[in-house]
Design a protein around this motif. Structure first.
Motif, PDB file in Angstrom:
ATOM      1  N   THR A 259      12.442 -45.545  34.680  1.00  0.00           N
ATOM      2  CA  THR A 259      11.605 -44.462  34.561  1.00  0.00           C
ATOM      3  C   THR A 259      11.738 -43.547  36.054  1.00  0.00           C
ATOM      4  O   THR A 259      11.941 -44.053  36.853  1.00  0.00           O
ATOM      5  CB  THR A 259      10.362 -44.340  34.111  1.00  0.00           C
ATOM      6  N   ASN A 260      11.124 -42.389  35.896  1.00  0.00           N
ATOM      7  CA  ASN A 260      10.963 -41.592  37.444  1.00  0.00           C
ATOM      8  C   ASN A 260       9.527 -41.611  37.892  1.00  0.00           C
ATOM      9  O   ASN A 260       8.916 -40.805  38.452  1.00  0.00           O
ATOM     10  CB  ASN A 260      11.253 -40.169  36.812  1.00  0.00           C
ATOM     11  N   LEU A 261       8.748 -42.860  37.148  1.00  0.00           N
ATOM     12  CA  LEU A 261       7.272 -42.780  37.739  1.00  0.00           C
ATOM     13  C   LEU A 261       6.864 -43.169  38.992  1.00  0.00           C
ATOM     14  O   LEU A 261       7.588 -44.051  39.542  1.00  0.00           O
ATOM     15  CB  LEU A 261       6.640 -43.692  36.459  1.00  0.00           C
ATOM     16  N   ASN A 262       6.029 -42.687  39.489  1.00  0.00           N
ATOM     17  CA  ASN A 262       5.415 -43.309  40.794  1.00  0.00           C
ATOM     18  C   ASN A 262       4.388 -44.111  40.706  1.00  0.00           C
ATOM     19  O   ASN A 262       3.199 -43.843  40.488  1.00  0.00           O
ATOM     20  CB  ASN A 262       5.002 -41.950  41.716  1.00  0.00           C
ATOM     21  N   LEU A 263       4.799 -45.385  40.424  1.00  0.00           N
ATOM     22  CA  LEU A 263       3.759 -46.457  39.810  1.00  0.00           C
ATOM     23  C   LEU A 263       2.397 -46.467  40.711  1.00  0.00           C
ATOM     24  O   LEU A 263       1.392 -46.893  39.980  1.00  0.00           O
ATOM     25  CB  LEU A 263       4.468 -47.689  39.736  1.00  0.00           C
ATOM     26  N   LYS A 264       2.421 -46.248  41.945  1.00  0.00           N
ATOM     27  CA  LYS A 264       1.365 -46.400  42.679  1.00  0.00           C
ATOM     28  C   LYS A 264       0.117 -45.393  42.112  1.00  0.00           C
ATOM     29  O   LYS A 264      -0.921 -45.388  42.628  1.00  0.00           O
ATOM     30  CB  LYS A 264       1.466 -46.082  44.065  1.00  0.00           C
ATOM     31  N   HIS A 265       0.553 -44.479  41.520  1.00  0.00           N
ATOM     32  CA  HIS A 265      -0.547 -43.477  40.894  1.00  0.00           C
ATOM     33  C   HIS A 265      -0.960 -44.093  39.645  1.00  0.00           C
ATOM     34  O   HIS A 265      -2.134 -43.480  39.157  1.00  0.00           O
ATOM     35  CB  HIS A 265       0.056 -42.191  40.708  1.00  0.00           C
ATOM     36  N   ILE A 266      -0.717 -45.123  39.091  1.00  0.00           N
ATOM     37  CA  ILE A 266      -1.248 -45.475  38.036  1.00  0.00           C
ATOM     38  C   ILE A 266      -2.641 -45.804  37.843  1.00  0.00           C
ATOM     39  O   ILE A 266      -3.494 -45.366  37.191  1.00  0.00           O
ATOM     40  CB  ILE A 266      -0.332 -46.913  37.195  1.00  0.00           C
ATOM     41  N   TYR A 267      -3.159 -46.505  38.639  1.00  0.00           N
ATOM     42  CA  TYR A 267      -4.631 -46.617  38.745  1.00  0.00           C
ATOM     43  C   TYR A 267      -5.499 -45.528  39.072  1.00  0.00           C
ATOM     44  O   TYR A 267      -6.469 -45.548  38.275  1.00  0.00           O
ATOM     45  CB  TYR A 267      -4.708 -48.010  39.863  1.00  0.00           C
ATOM     46  N   PRO A 268      -5.137 -44.693  39.919  1.00  0.00           N
ATOM     47  CA  PRO A 268      -6.109 -43.530  40.127  1.00  0.00           C
ATOM     48  C   PRO A 268      -6.070 -42.710  38.751  1.00  0.00           C
ATOM     49  O   PRO A 268      -7.080 -42.256  38.469  1.00  0.00           O
ATOM     50  CB  PRO A 268      -5.457 -42.935  41.179  1.00  0.00           C
ATOM     51  N   VAL A 269      -5.006 -42.646  38.269  1.00  0.00           N
ATOM     52  CA  VAL A 269      -4.836 -41.684  36.958  1.00  0.00           C
ATOM     53  C   VAL A 269      -5.681 -42.382  35.628  1.00  0.00           C
ATOM     54  O   VAL A 269      -6.631 -41.846  35.130  1.00  0.00           O
ATOM     55  CB  VAL A 269      -3.353 -41.394  36.605  1.00  0.00           C
ATOM     56  N   SER A 270      -5.689 -43.480  35.751  1.00  0.00           N
ATOM     57  CA  SER A 270      -6.247 -44.592  35.005  1.00  0.00           C
ATOM     58  C   SER A 270      -7.806 -44.287  34.944  1.00  0.00           C
ATOM     59  O   SER A 270      -8.688 -44.069  34.228  1.00  0.00           O
ATOM     60  CB  SER A 270      -5.905 -46.106  34.756  1.00  0.00           C
ATOM     61  N   ARG A 271      -8.423 -44.391  36.416  1.00  0.00           N
ATOM     62  CA  ARG A 271      -9.903 -43.958  36.550  1.00  0.00           C
ATOM     63  C   ARG A 271     -10.102 -42.769  36.070  1.00  0.00           C
ATOM     64  O   ARG A 271     -11.262 -42.487  35.648  1.00  0.00           O
ATOM     65  CB  ARG A 271     -10.202 -44.588  37.911  1.00  0.00           C
ATOM     66  N   LEU A 272      -9.359 -41.998  36.596  1.00  0.00           N
ATOM     67  CA  LEU A 272      -9.735 -40.378  36.202  1.00  0.00           C
ATOM     68  C   LEU A 272      -9.885 -40.310  34.823  1.00  0.00           C
ATOM     69  O   LEU A 272     -10.745 -39.625  34.239  1.00  0.00           O
ATOM     70  CB  LEU A 272      -8.670 -39.503  36.795  1.00  0.00           C
ATOM     71  N   VAL A 273      -9.034 -40.620  33.854  1.00  0.00           N
ATOM     72  CA  VAL A 273      -8.895 -40.440  32.357  1.00  0.00           C
ATOM     73  C   VAL A 273     -10.338 -41.178  32.057  1.00  0.00           C
ATOM     74  O   VAL A 273     -10.999 -40.756  31.255  1.00  0.00           O
ATOM     75  CB  VAL A 273      -7.443 -41.004  31.871  1.00  0.00           C
ATOM     76  N   SER A 274     -10.408 -42.354  32.356  1.00  0.00           N
ATOM     77  CA  SER A 274     -11.621 -42.995  31.873  1.00  0.00           C
ATOM     78  C   SER A 274     -12.895 -42.403  32.198  1.00  0.00           C
ATOM     79  O   SER A 274     -13.761 -42.249  31.319  1.00  0.00           O
ATOM     80  CB  SER A 274     -11.693 -44.503  32.625  1.00  0.00           C
ATOM     81  N   ARG A 275     -12.957 -41.789  33.426  1.00  0.00           N
ATOM     82  CA  ARG A 275     -14.208 -40.820  33.783  1.00  0.00           C
ATOM     83  C   ARG A 275     -14.348 -39.845  32.899  1.00  0.00           C
ATOM     84  O   ARG A 275     -15.278 -39.447  32.501  1.00  0.00           O
ATOM     85  CB  ARG A 275     -14.129 -40.621  35.459  1.00  0.00           C
ATOM     86  N   LEU A 276     -13.277 -38.833  33.115  1.00  0.00           N
ATOM     87  CA  LEU A 276     -13.187 -37.529  32.259  1.00  0.00           C
ATOM     88  C   LEU A 276     -13.673 -37.800  30.799  1.00  0.00           C
ATOM     89  O   LEU A 276     -14.008 -36.898  30.109  1.00  0.00           O
ATOM     90  CB  LEU A 276     -12.305 -36.745  32.502  1.00  0.00           C
ATOM     91  N   MET A 277     -13.028 -38.803  30.216  1.00  0.00           N
ATOM     92  CA  MET A 277     -13.131 -39.013  28.846  1.00  0.00           C
ATOM     93  C   MET A 277     -14.328 -40.023  28.551  1.00  0.00           C
ATOM     94  O   MET A 277     -14.537 -40.234  27.288  1.00  0.00           O
ATOM     95  CB  MET A 277     -11.727 -39.637  28.305  1.00  0.00           C
ATOM     96  N   ARG A 278     -14.894 -40.360  29.256  1.00  0.00           N
ATOM     97  CA  ARG A 278     -16.269 -41.166  29.144  1.00  0.00           C
ATOM     98  C   ARG A 278     -15.768 -42.225  28.207  1.00  0.00           C
ATOM     99  O   ARG A 278     -16.434 -42.633  27.348  1.00  0.00           O
ATOM    100  CB  ARG A 278     -17.251 -40.444  28.586  1.00  0.00           C
ATOM    101  N   MET A 279     -14.780 -42.934  28.775  1.00  0.00           N
ATOM    102  CA  MET A 279     -14.268 -43.979  27.815  1.00  0.00           C
ATOM    103  C   MET A 279     -13.826 -45.176  28.770  1.00  0.00           C
ATOM    104  O   MET A 279     -12.702 -45.227  29.570  1.00  0.00           O
ATOM    105  CB  MET A 279     -12.818 -43.367  27.164  1.00  0.00           C
TER     106      MET A 279
END
Ligand code: KIV
Ligand code: ZN
Length: 496
Positions: A259-279
């Motif tokens: 894939t073309n993913l920048n894997l090091k961003h996985i955890y920060p995005v996971s935290r952001l989605v969890s926080r903003l979605m309150r999930m």
């Protein structure tokens, strides 16, 4: 065939269908920007005809990010497609994702139609969508339970009508990985014009097989994976981006896919989605859960200390998590204790270690987990910071007036007092503590668990604080939720 897998993120559309997780436009933009940094190829930003809010979000995301293609969902009806095209007008690259149910269940029971009529509608919708853009994805809803022959006919027809990507959703999460893989293989071998389009895997997690199914589909020839951050989505969720991405990376030798993913961003995005979605993310969630890189049994800890790879197949730093954790509990051995002490700058002789270990076991029996301040206390070298102790906590709250907390913290022989108002007792308490500690942190996650559900239950409070891109976890438990919160908050602050 190319080995490049396109990553289609549908956190903002399928993910956002989770009850109680709706996002406003600003939050969607924030997530879309992070997805862009993560390197996803396509962002499905919403279903524009469904509400003015969704329409606006697709417009706003189209304006905010430029690298990924922006996709809008529609049903196979002209009105939906027109509205999707209108919402995409500002996208540098826009894609219309249209489609219809293709299983007999959907055709007869949901759409009250016939296979012939559905096929015709699908072709008409695809041709209509082509008037607005060349980038058309067609979804064959409930393909997981569809008859293979009809599915193949549908795929062939929509490709002939102009679809460039054909999505094969296991909408109800029904398939076994072998069945789903065979379905994709069947289409690859029986659709004459399959070379004119790529197939997409879109798997739901009703039987916990969404990631396995998606991987089976990619192995069989699909080249787009439709995923969400943290696997959120309708019912039990979708294939999780982080899981699928790390399967492809870990099994590159078996699958040969990239894939073309920048894997090091996985955890920060996971935290952001969890926080903003309150999930909250479940603690044992693969890759991004709090315990995904935490080792607590003595045997594992010993193995980890000798060589991380004894018990870890992924380096946490590869996904943006600074390090694995060795959780000290009554099951930990001397090696783990020594390792942790070493990290705290405490070197002990063999005899000293044996003595401290005995005291450690006694302490660990009475406390669930031993943190750094406990360890320093054990070796008689308490960090001055760690002596910070809450000596007073009083909170007034109720419906009539804002909550007000009074907090006193003693450390280094001084007693500091502060009071603050907040949205409720927890907010007021945290604000009062912040006023004293002044560490400029952001509350990233606040999670309260009641175990037995009775009035005398113990509240277990998990807190994650964020500061300058790093995350700090704190925990405490008490029958008083606000007090447990204050302690957990102090525990997390002690690590900042
Ligand atoms: O699961 C599904 O079938 C979908 C389609 C609308 C793509 O989400
Ligand atoms: Zn779906």
């Amino acid at each position: 065939m190319s080995n490049r897998v396109y990553v289609f993120d549908t956190t903002l559309r399928d993910g956002e269908q989770v009850p109680g997780c709706q996002l406003d436009t600003h939050e969607k933009i924030e997530i879309a920007r992070e997805l862009e940094l993560l390197g996803v190829d396509i962002i499905e930003a919403g279903f524009p005809v469904s509400s003015p809010g969704d329409f606006q979000s697709v417009v706003a995301v189209s304006k905010a990010v430029t690298e990924p293609t922006i996709c809008a969902l529609s049903r196979a009806v002209e009105k939906d497609i027109e509205v999707a095209a209108e919402a995409l007008q500002y996208a540098r690259r826009g894609r219309i994702h249209t489609g219809i149910g293709v299983s007999d269940l959907h055709v007869y029971n949901k759409l009250k139609s016939s296979p012939e009529a559905i096929l015709e509608q699908a072709v008409r919708a695809t041709r209509f969508a082509r008037r607005f853009t060349d980038d058309i994805e067609f979804y064959c809803e409930d393909a997981g339970r569809a008859r293979p022959e009809f599915l193949a006919k549908m795929v062939e027809s929509v490709i002939a009508a102009g679809a460039t990507v054909v999505n094969i959703p296991d909408t109800t999460g029904y398939c076994l990985p072998s069945q789903y893989g065979e379905k994709i293989a069947y289409l690859m071998n029986n659709v004459p014009n399959i070379d004119k389009a790529i197939l997409a895997v879109h798997c739901h997690n009703d039987l916990g097989m969404a990631t396995a199914n998606a991987i089976a589909g990619l192995a069989a020839g699909a080249r787009q994976m439709e995923v969400t951050i943290n696997g959120i989505g309708e019912r039990a969720g979708n294939t999780s981006l982080e899981e699928a991405a790390m399967v492809l990376k870990s099994h590159y030798e078996n699958l040969g896919l990239v894939t073309n993913l920048n894997l090091k961003h996985i955890y920060p995005v996971s935290r952001l989605v969890s926080r903003l979605m309150r999930m909250p993310v479940q603690a044992n969630k693969a890759i991004v859960g709090r315990n995904a890189f935490a080792h607590s049994s003595g045997i594992h800890q010993d193995g980890m200390i000798k060589n991380r790879e004894n018990y870890e197949i992924i380096d946490p730093q590869d996904v943006g998590i600074p390090e694995s954790t060795i959780v000290l509990t009554a099951r930990s051995g001397k090696a783990a204790l020594n390792y942790r002490l070493d990290k705290l700058g405490v070197m002990l002789s063999k005899e000293e270690l044996a003595q401290v270990y005995e005291n450690f076991l006694a302490m660990a029996d009475s406390r669930k987990q031993i943190n750094d301040s406990d360890l320093l206390e054990l070796v008689g070298r308490e960090r001055t910071w760690h002596k910070a102790e809450i000596t007073l906590l009083e909170v007034d709250c109720g419906k009539e007036k804002p909550a007000r907390a009074r907090v006193e913290i003693s450390y280094q022989g001084r007693t500091l007092y502060n009071e603050a108002e907040g949205n409720g007792p927890v907010d007021a308490t945290i604000r009062a503590i912040d006023g004293i500690m002044q560490l400029d942190v952001r509350l990233d996650e606040y999670l309260v668990q009641a175990i037995t559900g009775g009035g005398d239950d113990v509240a277990r409070v998990h807190i994650t604080l964020a500061k300058e891109g790093n995350f700090y976890y704190g925990f405490s438990a008490d029958s008083d939720t606000v007090y447990a919160t204050a302690l957990a908050y102090m525990d997390a602050l002690s690590k900042v």
